[in-house]
Design a protein around this motif. Sequence first.
Motif: not given
Length: 390
Positions: A108-132
């Motif tokens: 939301r702040e425009g900061a880059t989200i890492p696509t490795g292990a950092g995804l879990a921290a970036a999406f603590p409420m993640a679901t299995g259905r993604l909308v890109v």
Amino acid sequence: MNLGSAVALVTERIVKPVEGMHRAIAAPWFRALGTLGKPAGLAHDVISRVVYGSIRIGAAALGIGLDARRTGDSPPAGAGQAFVNGLWGDNLGRHESRLGTSMSMRDREGATIPTGAGLAAAFPMATGRLVVLVHGLIKTERCWYGGDTRPGLIGSLEDHPALTPLTVRYNSGLPVATNGVQLASLLEEAHAHWPLPVESIALVGHSMGGLVIRSACAAAVRSGHRWIGDVSDVVTIGSPHRGAPLEKLVHAAAWGLTVAPQTRPLADFINTRSRGIKDLRLGSISLTAETEPGVTPLGISHHFVAGVVTSNPAHPVGAVVGDLMVRPASSTRAPALEPANVVVLGGVHHFDLLHSPAVLDHVMDWLALPGSGAPHWPAARIARSSEVVR
């Protein structure tokens, strides 16, 4: 974002054609004066070089001052960078390192989200259905957020308990095919490191973003990416699948301006527009510009949204001018694709589609159950008189 570099680049790109036209117009007059015109012509050339040189130096100095005072990024700065990228992103010259945008997911702040292990921290409420969500030309992911009075799709997606939205930022001046390959690679990495099993992936693109999505799907099939097998829906909103008339007009105008020497510098300036913009002239044909042709993934539900400026979406004027950027015939008819849903909205411009409540309702309807087109929670959409649904 380096605002100063953007100022310097814009000044460079604008001053050059103005100076060229100035000289092309003045030169014949001095030649017509013969020997009497030579001293005046020399003086004119010296003065003009000093004037235009001073403008360039002044812009560079202003840019250095702006960069020295800036700390961090901001939505306005990001928007300025996206604008410059959209216009000249494939040829930023010496400003590439400061202004070039890399394909990435953003928060939301425009900061880059890492696509490795950092995804879990970036999406603590993640679901299995993604909308890109993939933005269009000269835009950033901020276009999906809206404001207090103009809702954005991201809010509706975040409120849905089963969906997790991912926003992408990219350099819209690069060729569509190049961005498609980069998006395919980004999604493959995100898919591999998603914190829980992926159930489905929906792709939503506005304008050029729809072409980038289609290119990414084709690139994923060719490369054998795993994420493409989980794609259930693709939604394109105002995407020029059969080309954008405005870019076709600019292309013709640039050709016409090459006829006269006085206007040739202006034609050269217009032709410096990015490859991304030029790809909009051909639409889906541009998807294969740098990749192998003819790859269309199967088993995906395709949904098309178009807009027209006339209140009656079936009005013949609306069919001709569309949303002032794309005609409905282009945004609702993609070659080699069978649509699951087609919606044409009346009384909207190209960028209004991003914040139209009707568009938000339709998209949420389609994405409620992967590939089903079932109504979203808590109730089905009520058809409006200002739209045509097929």
